[in-house]
Design a protein around this motif. Structure first.
Motif, PDB file in Angstrom:
ATOM      1  N   UNK A  89      30.388  -3.170  15.990  1.00 26.22           N
ATOM      2  CA  UNK A  89      29.097  -2.490  15.928  1.00 26.22           C
ATOM      3  C   UNK A  89      29.219  -1.221  16.770  1.00 26.22           C
ATOM      4  N   UNK A  90      28.821  -0.094  16.211  1.00 29.49           N
ATOM      5  CA  UNK A  90      29.001   1.162  16.949  1.00 29.49           C
ATOM      6  C   UNK A  90      27.949   2.176  16.512  1.00 29.49           C
ATOM      7  N   UNK A  91      27.400   2.893  17.489  1.00 26.95           N
ATOM      8  CA  UNK A  91      26.460   3.965  17.179  1.00 26.95           C
ATOM      9  C   UNK A  91      27.201   5.204  16.703  1.00 26.95           C
ATOM     10  N   UNK A  92      26.685   5.825  15.657  1.00 25.07           N
ATOM     11  CA  UNK A  92      27.343   7.000  15.102  1.00 25.07           C
ATOM     12  C   UNK A  92      27.281   8.188  16.051  1.00 25.07           C
ATOM     13  N   UNK A  93      26.327   8.194  17.000  1.00 26.39           N
ATOM     14  CA  UNK A  93      26.183   9.311  17.929  1.00 26.39           C
ATOM     15  C   UNK A  93      26.651   8.947  19.338  1.00 26.39           C
ATOM     16  N   UNK A  94      27.540   8.008  19.436  1.00 23.35           N
ATOM     17  CA  UNK A  94      28.054   7.582  20.739  1.00 23.35           C
ATOM     18  C   UNK A  94      28.889   8.718  21.346  1.00 23.35           C
TER      19      UNK A  94
ATOM     20  N   UNK B  85      15.256   0.782  19.258  1.00 26.14           N
ATOM     21  CA  UNK B  85      15.019   1.199  17.873  1.00 26.14           C
ATOM     22  C   UNK B  85      16.088   0.702  16.909  1.00 26.14           C
ATOM     23  N   UNK B  86      17.159   0.147  17.422  1.00 23.22           N
ATOM     24  CA  UNK B  86      18.214  -0.328  16.538  1.00 23.22           C
ATOM     25  C   UNK B  86      17.965  -1.748  16.055  1.00 23.22           C
ATOM     26  N   UNK B  87      18.651  -2.164  15.001  1.00 27.10           N
ATOM     27  CA  UNK B  87      18.560  -3.557  14.576  1.00 27.10           C
ATOM     28  C   UNK B  87      19.153  -4.468  15.649  1.00 27.10           C
ATOM     29  N   UNK B  88      18.728  -5.706  15.688  1.00 31.14           N
ATOM     30  CA  UNK B  88      19.122  -6.649  16.735  1.00 31.14           C
ATOM     31  C   UNK B  88      20.618  -6.950  16.637  1.00 31.14           C
ATOM     32  N   UNK B  89      21.403  -6.398  17.560  1.00 33.61           N
ATOM     33  CA  UNK B  89      22.857  -6.550  17.501  1.00 33.61           C
ATOM     34  C   UNK B  89      23.291  -8.000  17.650  1.00 33.61           C
ATOM     35  N   UNK B  90      22.651  -8.740  18.537  1.00 29.42           N
ATOM     36  CA  UNK B  90      23.073 -10.115  18.751  1.00 29.42           C
ATOM     37  C   UNK B  90      22.776 -10.971  17.527  1.00 29.42           C
ATOM     38  N   UNK B  91      21.661 -10.726  16.898  1.00 31.01           N
ATOM     39  CA  UNK B  91      21.339 -11.476  15.672  1.00 31.01           C
ATOM     40  C   UNK B  91      22.336 -11.138  14.565  1.00 31.01           C
TER      41      UNK B  91
ATOM     42  N   UNK C 241      24.584   0.346   2.559  1.00 32.26           N
ATOM     43  CA  UNK C 241      23.719   0.888   3.611  1.00 32.26           C
ATOM     44  C   UNK C 241      22.388   0.146   3.592  1.00 32.26           C
ATOM     45  N   UNK C 242      21.924  -0.252   4.776  1.00 31.15           N
ATOM     46  CA  UNK C 242      20.706  -1.049   4.892  1.00 31.15           C
ATOM     47  C   UNK C 242      19.793  -0.426   5.937  1.00 31.15           C
ATOM     48  N   UNK C 243      18.486  -0.401   5.656  1.00 30.86           N
ATOM     49  CA  UNK C 243      17.505   0.012   6.644  1.00 30.86           C
ATOM     50  C   UNK C 243      16.262  -0.839   6.473  1.00 30.86           C
ATOM     51  N   UNK C 244      15.801  -1.421   7.594  1.00 34.50           N
ATOM     52  CA  UNK C 244      14.605  -2.257   7.561  1.00 34.50           C
ATOM     53  C   UNK C 244      13.532  -1.640   8.448  1.00 34.50           C
ATOM     54  N   UNK C 245      12.394  -1.309   7.833  1.00 27.20           N
ATOM     55  CA  UNK C 245      11.301  -0.722   8.583  1.00 27.20           C
ATOM     56  C   UNK C 245      11.690   0.606   9.202  1.00 27.20           C
ATOM     57  N   UNK C 246      11.305   0.791  10.475  1.00 25.57           N
ATOM     58  CA  UNK C 246      11.588   2.038  11.181  1.00 25.57           C
ATOM     59  C   UNK C 246      12.856   1.947  12.032  1.00 25.57           C
ATOM     60  N   UNK C 247      13.576   0.857  11.932  1.00 27.75           N
ATOM     61  CA  UNK C 247      14.793   0.719  12.724  1.00 27.75           C
ATOM     62  C   UNK C 247      15.890   1.625  12.172  1.00 27.75           C
ATOM     63  N   UNK C 248      16.883   1.908  13.026  1.00 30.15           N
ATOM     64  CA  UNK C 248      18.000   2.739  12.598  1.00 30.15           C
ATOM     65  C   UNK C 248      18.678   2.130  11.371  1.00 30.15           C
ATOM     66  N   UNK C 249      19.089   2.983  10.464  1.00 32.86           N
ATOM     67  CA  UNK C 249      19.841   2.526   9.302  1.00 32.86           C
ATOM     68  C   UNK C 249      21.243   2.099   9.722  1.00 32.86           C
TER      69      UNK C 249
ATOM     70  N   UNK D 208      27.966   0.484  11.371  1.00 28.48           N
ATOM     71  CA  UNK D 208      27.791   1.795  11.991  1.00 28.48           C
ATOM     72  C   UNK D 208      26.307   2.134  11.989  1.00 28.48           C
ATOM     73  N   UNK D 209      25.729   2.268  13.180  1.00 32.23           N
ATOM     74  CA  UNK D 209      24.284   2.443  13.333  1.00 32.23           C
ATOM     75  C   UNK D 209      23.946   3.920  13.429  1.00 32.23           C
ATOM     76  N   UNK D 210      23.177   4.404  12.471  1.00 34.63           N
ATOM     77  CA  UNK D 210      22.818   5.825  12.423  1.00 34.63           C
ATOM     78  C   UNK D 210      21.900   6.185  13.590  1.00 34.63           C
ATOM     79  N   UNK D 211      22.131   7.353  14.173  1.00 28.06           N
ATOM     80  CA  UNK D 211      21.233   7.874  15.194  1.00 28.06           C
ATOM     81  C   UNK D 211      21.327   7.214  16.553  1.00 28.06           C
ATOM     82  N   UNK D 212      22.262   6.314  16.762  1.00 28.84           N
ATOM     83  CA  UNK D 212      22.345   5.583  18.026  1.00 28.84           C
ATOM     84  C   UNK D 212      23.518   6.057  18.858  1.00 28.84           C
ATOM     85  N   UNK D 213      23.302   6.121  20.175  1.00 27.00           N
ATOM     86  CA  UNK D 213      24.348   6.514  21.099  1.00 27.00           C
ATOM     87  C   UNK D 213      25.047   5.313  21.697  1.00 27.00           C
ATOM     88  N   UNK D 214      25.412   5.437  22.973  1.00 26.47           N
ATOM     89  CA  UNK D 214      26.154   4.372  23.660  1.00 26.47           C
ATOM     90  C   UNK D 214      25.151   3.367  24.208  1.00 26.47           C
TER      91      UNK D 214
END
Length: 358
Positions: free
Chosen positions: A251-256, A334-340, A287-295, A313-319
């Motif tokens: 799992x990695x943010x695209x803007x890390x 704002x990201x989807x639940x990584x642990x889930x 590609x998946x996006x649910x609600x207002x969370x990062x795609x 790969x999580x769009x718009x997310x940093x480190x």
């Protein structure tokens, strides 16, 4: 005649010296990402003394499970504190899975538990969570020492596995499948464990981590974090001796800007290179996006019907930990639940080499 030093004592000494240099480099980079959350704690003595960016209290009571604490390691010079969550109803007759969850730099187990909210999911899904805590004596910034000489990396891995062995011996109900997941330095260490002890793990995962076995010095570690070094696949293959590594989740943010997202791709390619010869690998992307969370862009690599590698790969997310609690450093609510998402991957049925995707 000069007295020969014990190889173990020599390794401890080298690890301590190198961690001072290594940790400072990683912490400076990580601090740039976590400073906004950390400024509110600038005057906190607990922050100064603990080396934790956003300190949190010990996890509180939770209906349906319980927390405990302990200390274990390879001896007086290599002891680590840990926290353990066990859901209610677990019995030795039907062992439950154990998730080894490794925090990142400038975190401890309490802060990471608060960020991931791991106890709630573990209670609901029926698995235990073991959270070792890096000692400041081993690394001033509390980073797991994921790079260095093979002896240093191997020592760090053995300390962690000794804690796993201790906990499973003390709690036979936790002898179900074993998984490892970590953030940043913890993510790189989780993958290292999967390569060092492939038979022990049902699957491993890294969130925003550097590619394992890609650096031997602090300078090289900085290069790896910027995506300018690749893992030593030849050395890893030699160690595996033909054994396949466990299934891998990334799992990695695209803007890390701390650990370049190219590290996730490098780790994925390493895992695919280490698959047994003759296996045809199929790649699937969506590609998946649910609600207002990062795609999220999801890429799966399958060998036959067996899912070997999944990259999210999580769009718009940093480190930051995707879906983490607000108010914690290295946490993006704002990201989807990584642990889930990780548990969905870990819980896939893999008996007889069969798997399904979610």
């Amino acid at each position: 005649m000069a007295r020969r030093k014990s190889p173990l004592l020599t390794a401890f000494s080298r690890l301590a010296r190198s961690s001072m240099r290594q940790g400072a480099r990683i912490s400076r980079a990580a601090g740039r990402q976590g400073v906004a959350a950390g400024e509110r704690f600038a005057d906190s003595a607990r922050h100064v003394l603990s080396g934790v960016m956003t300190p949190a209290g010990a996890p509180g009571p939770l209906t349906g499970g319980s927390w405990s604490e302990g200390r274990w390691g390879l001896g007086p010079m290599a002891m680590r504190h840990y926290r353990l969550f066990i859901p209610a109803g677990a019995t030795a007759r039907k062992p439950i899975p154990l998730l080894l969850l490794l925090h990142g730099c400038a975190q401890d187990s309490a802060a990471f538990a608060a960020s991931t909210r791991c106890a709630s999911l573990a209670r609901d899904k029926g698995f235990a969570v073991l959270m070792p805590e890096q000692a400041r004596e081993a690394n001033p910034q509390r980073c797991w020492n994921w790079f260095g000489s093979p002896l240093q990396i191997g020592l760090e891995a053995k300390i962690l596995m000794s804690i796993v062995d201790h906990v499973q011996a003390a709690h036979p109900r936790l002898r179900g499948p074993l998984f490892a997941l970590g953030l940043s330095a913890g993510g790189a260490m989780a993958l290292t464990l999967g390569l060092q002890f492939p038979a022990r793990f049902g699957a491993v995962g890294s969130h925003s981590g550097a590619a394992p076995f890609s650096a031997g010095t602090a300078l090289q570690a900085g290069q790896s974090m910027r995506g300018r070094r690749s893992p030593d696949a030849e050395a890893i293959a030699k160690h595996l001796e033909g054994r396949a590594p466990p299934p891998l989740l990334l799992i990695h943010g695209e803007r890390d800007r701390v650990v370049d997202a190219g590290n996730a791709r490098a780790a994925a390619m390493l895992w695919l290179d280490l698959q047994p010869e003759g296996q045809a690998i199929v790649e699937r992307t969506g590609r998946v996006q649910r609600g207002k969370r990062h795609a999220v862009t999801r890429t799966d690599w399958l060998a036959g019907r067996q899912l070997r590698v999944r990259l999210l790969e999580v769009a718009g997310m940093g480190h930051a930990w995707s879906g983490g609690a607000a108010g914690q450093a290295f946490s993006d609510p704002a990201g989807p639940d990584a642990l889930r998402l990780a548990w969905q991957f870990f819980a896939l049925p893999r008996e007889r080499g069969r798997s399904r995707t979610v």
